[in-house]
Design a protein around this motif. Sequence first.
Motif, PDB file in Angstrom:
ATOM      1  N   SER B  38     -18.601  33.085 -28.155  1.00 31.71           N
ATOM      2  CA  SER B  38     -18.984  31.870 -27.428  1.00 31.71           C
ATOM      3  C   SER B  38     -20.474  31.604 -27.629  1.00 31.71           C
ATOM      4  CB  SER B  38     -18.717  32.079 -25.929  1.00 31.71           C
ATOM      5  OG  SER B  38     -19.674  32.982 -25.390  1.00 31.71           O
ATOM      6  N   PRO B  39     -20.964  30.453 -27.173  1.00 35.10           N
ATOM      7  CA  PRO B  39     -22.412  30.200 -27.318  1.00 35.10           C
ATOM      8  C   PRO B  39     -23.236  30.879 -26.217  1.00 35.10           C
ATOM      9  CG  PRO B  39     -21.166  28.169 -26.879  1.00 35.10           C
ATOM     10  CD  PRO B  39     -20.245  29.296 -26.642  1.00 35.10           C
ATOM     11  N   LEU B 343     -13.326  25.962 -39.593  1.00 39.31           N
ATOM     12  CA  LEU B 343     -14.013  24.870 -38.903  1.00 39.31           C
ATOM     13  C   LEU B 343     -15.458  25.223 -38.555  1.00 39.31           C
ATOM     14  CD1 LEU B 343     -11.092  23.863 -36.523  1.00 39.31           C
ATOM     15  CD2 LEU B 343     -11.798  22.699 -38.605  1.00 39.31           C
ATOM     16  N   PHE B 344     -15.823  26.486 -38.759  1.00 34.65           N
ATOM     17  CA  PHE B 344     -17.174  26.905 -38.379  1.00 34.65           C
ATOM     18  C   PHE B 344     -18.252  26.101 -39.112  1.00 34.65           C
ATOM     19  CE2 PHE B 344     -15.727  31.510 -37.266  1.00 34.65           C
ATOM     20  CZ  PHE B 344     -15.141  31.035 -36.115  1.00 34.65           C
ATOM     21  N   GLU B 345     -17.929  25.665 -40.331  1.00 36.64           N
ATOM     22  CA  GLU B 345     -18.955  24.944 -41.095  1.00 36.64           C
ATOM     23  C   GLU B 345     -19.251  23.566 -40.498  1.00 36.64           C
ATOM     24  OE1 GLU B 345     -17.776  24.530 -45.122  1.00 36.64           O
ATOM     25  OE2 GLU B 345     -15.844  23.656 -44.633  1.00 36.64           O
ATOM     26  N   GLU B 346     -18.404  23.147 -39.550  1.00 39.34           N
ATOM     27  CA  GLU B 346     -18.681  21.881 -38.865  1.00 39.34           C
ATOM     28  C   GLU B 346     -19.808  22.038 -37.851  1.00 39.34           C
ATOM     29  OE1 GLU B 346     -17.300  19.077 -39.696  1.00 39.34           O
ATOM     30  OE2 GLU B 346     -16.013  20.050 -41.180  1.00 39.34           O
ATOM     31  N   PHE B 348     -21.589  24.968 -34.691  1.00 41.52           N
ATOM     32  CA  PHE B 348     -21.101  25.935 -33.712  1.00 41.52           C
ATOM     33  C   PHE B 348     -20.116  25.245 -32.770  1.00 41.52           C
ATOM     34  CE2 PHE B 348     -20.693  29.175 -30.586  1.00 41.52           C
ATOM     35  CZ  PHE B 348     -20.743  30.318 -31.352  1.00 41.52           C
ATOM     36  N   TRP B 349     -19.145  26.029 -32.292  1.00 35.71           N
ATOM     37  CA  TRP B 349     -18.032  25.437 -31.546  1.00 35.71           C
ATOM     38  C   TRP B 349     -18.217  25.568 -30.038  1.00 35.71           C
ATOM     39  CZ3 TRP B 349     -13.114  28.949 -32.147  1.00 35.71           C
ATOM     40  CH2 TRP B 349     -13.499  30.281 -32.271  1.00 35.71           C
ATOM     41  N   ARG B 407     -28.587  21.295 -34.654  1.00 32.04           N
ATOM     42  CA  ARG B 407     -28.964  22.076 -33.476  1.00 32.04           C
ATOM     43  C   ARG B 407     -29.976  21.360 -32.577  1.00 32.04           C
ATOM     44  NH1 ARG B 407     -31.011  27.063 -35.687  1.00 32.04           N
ATOM     45  NH2 ARG B 407     -30.485  26.272 -37.748  1.00 32.04           N
TER      46      ARG B 407
END
Lengths: 546, 474
Positions: B38-39, B343-346, B348-349, B407
Amino acid sequence: MVNYSELKKHEDLLQICGKCGDCGTSGTQISTAKRHVSEPCPIKNVMGFEAYDARGRILIMKTLVDNNFKIDDSFLNWAYSCTQCGSCRETCLAIEGGIDTPLLIEALRQDLVDNEFKIEKHDRILESIRKNQNPYGEPKATRFKFLNGEAKRDEAEYVLYLGCTSSYRQQNIAISTIKLLDSLDVNYRILKDEPCCGSILKRYGYRDAFQHLAEENLKYLKEEKTKKIIFPCAGCYRTYKSDYEDFNTTDIEFLHLTEFLEDYFTTHPVGFKLKTHKKITYHDPCHLGRHSGVYEAPRVLLRNIENSTFIELDTLRNYSHCCGAGGGVKSSNSELAVQVASNRNMEALDKSIDILISACPFCERNLKDGIPENANGYQINDISEILCETYQKDLSSQVLDQSGSESKICQNYMEFLGQYPEIFSDLITGSDMDFAIYDSFEDFEDETPMDIFHVYRTDDGIQIHSGKADDADLELALSKEAVAKLIQMNSKNDYASLFGDFYNEPDIDEGWIDFLLHKRTKTLINMGYGKFAEAAGILEDEDEVA
Amino acid sequence: MTIVELNGKLGLELGKIVGEKNVSSERFVLISYSEDASPFEGNLPQIVVRPNNAHEVSRIMEFAYERDIPVIPVGGRSSINGSTIPRVSGIIMIDMTRMRDIIEINEDIMTVTVQSGITWSELIHRLKEKGYKLGFRGPYGGNAGTIGGSLSANSIGCGASSHGGACDNITGLEVVLSTGEIINTGSNWRIKTSKFEGSYARYCTFNDMSGIFLGDHGSLGIKTKATLKIFPLPKGEAYSDFGFSSIEQAVKAFHEIQSNHLVEEAVMLGDTNSIDLLASSYRSTFKNIECILAVIIEEPNEEIAQQKKEMCEKIVRKYGGKSIGMFLSKAHWLNMFNLVQSLFEEGFWYNTCHIRPISTLPQLIEGFHHLANKYELKKNGFNWIISALGVDHCFTSGWITIFMKDRSNKEITYEVWDELRELEMELDGVPYWTGKLWEPYALKRVNPSFYKTLKQLKKTLDPKNIINPLTFGL
């Protein structure tokens, strides 16, 4: 305050990690797809803690860049405990090709060196390379002493580049390579002042020293009018072929011994035979496999040794476990390297292998160091040794003719596809897919196709080659019944319609088609495989059909 | 003795229990355990310890209990809710991933008993070799995710449409309590006399003691073993992808398929953005599709599998949907634990996974689209995916995840993320796991009597509040 300028260049890579943990998973196989990933980090497998796999390392490096915590000896040992084997990169699906943790580790080490955090032994090795042209502290003049003055020096088509390790430590590899090339009448010579390739400097993070050495080496090779070089050492090969790329303005062709031999035997008679039957396997060196993309050539050669059974290990090709020696770990933490090697040997011993064969002197040495005590009769060889030992001139009546080794049905299918290159027209140039034909569905489950070939998309068409691609996008698996019917089709549309039926309505007896994806679904669609599937009849809008 | 006084001795004492190689307080090691997927960020643990069995866990707990030292048990730490991040300083982190043995595959009572640190992927493969499958197969992070972690976090994921979530699939547990005592739940409550290693029934004789520890986010005890249901491998499989021109149509078909219990897994992509993200060529191949429903069927033979596939097709057509092949459902199932990574390259989730009635999906998706417009997510470089998975008995786990590429947009991200979670709770959603992700949203809505009871339960089982303190605000 330490300046992490190199690491900061790769901040995007550090940020893209989604921390899923695949790179350090303890699982036996990742996901239910047939990826042969198993406990991918060889160092974490020994050390246990999260800090030693890629997810942990990335988090630590990210914290370093953001918060700059104190560096001590223990941290330095950690920084030099990664073999940079690239197994985590292959496992990672965050971006195509994976997050390049070996690159990040190299950047960190460069920053450490730039900020004067050095390991004394590494400095000694640097000095030895500068002074003696080898990392072992041996005199430059004794490099080829073991050849007793018989090194070939006359002008020749190929240069045989033995490398420091084969010249000073693993001389068995140098001798068997020379004997083998002599037996085959290969026109080669050995450079009088063969230099150290500098691989270890790059792995340690001595960026400037490495670049200087690389430029000097290329200049020397140019002066020597070198055109083609054969390397028995996977480390030297990778360094010249990939790591020098940024400085290399020459057009010298770099070949690993196995690549050279595979090609050589397509035009020269080949014959290898073991005296007594043995179960043999191949260990993919990281330098040759993951870092250079050479997987098939050694396998083609080993499968041609008569009186042997070739068995694959559970982790193989791009998912192969590292021997433990790479990335400077052997010289920085020998005990750790040997523990990793012992784990790799156990994988072979679990399959009752008699001879484990590699194609890299570091692998050979470290795997030998890591042979478990009770491994009676178990042997580690370099590929040059086994080929030299088993080469038999009297068996050499035929060249490697891989196209002749396929079944009739496979040959017919290859011919059929050759007539319809437009089937592949939606794929981007460089796409490469394996076509595997299976005798039964059980064989598909066991991953033992009766025949395999691959179709490579070029700028203006396709090339159909025997055997497995080194880096296939996916495997298209077909039952032999499906192929038998497909090749009877008289038009591309009929072919597509039947192809779609076999995929969408598979039948064990009548025929079936399946896919094993080696790249991410999203990537494959972007490469044109979605459109390919449409053209092949797999995806069809029923509204439009109606 | 205070934590500070203990600092020097802690490693030594814990090393006596688990072996010195399995204890570390090196700063870089602590950092590597400081986050999950998670973030969220939190405190560094004081020390990380890697036990090998329940006995060692028990001794660690005895040691911690006597000295009032907080502990946090963790598995693969692939959770996306922040529940494995220490909330307090000075904590002993117990890394359970060394405890990965399969204790028993019992073909009589059709269960497998495992140490809780085994990963879902390893267990699936070990069972497959013996001809068995699990019901619930693990969360989408099941390569690294462990059985114990999922039972603590109440994971929902692969196979949930037919079998429910992780906690629905167990028949018993072995748990180490805060004092170090070890208890067994389900039919294993007796003093050991049975030939069976695992519990064969969850509900028997007394209260459901397993349930107390399921979904506890590692706050009431440490799960060291679990017994899970197993099933024979299917002999018939079928896959189908269906396209719909509206979310309303899709939801009706989704509900009918789920309520008839026809499939092993039913998963929906909820808008065109989600389709373009995962299957970029689909909307040019298949005209007029706004969302996709993919179904996976597993049955004892081909005939039943085909019949069920035909039933699904019939339902889909009734609601105006159409068949669009089976590539996505097959790729989804075969790449079981490798779905989200691409999908990570989109960026951070920022996820908002929760559960809700299937019928409420259109309203939620409309609400999210409103937010996307309000914050100009596309223009600001964000991407998103809306997905919904059928969960037994008849609800869905909604999965709206926002990907932050740039970011510098962190402020917007947190605003949208917050508003979305508020919206999801207002529209009848409930988090299935909590952690830092959902805790503030849950605690402000919790019924006081319910929370008082939860507090009393915590106090009874963990009187010194040393196991994962501050979880659920306790």
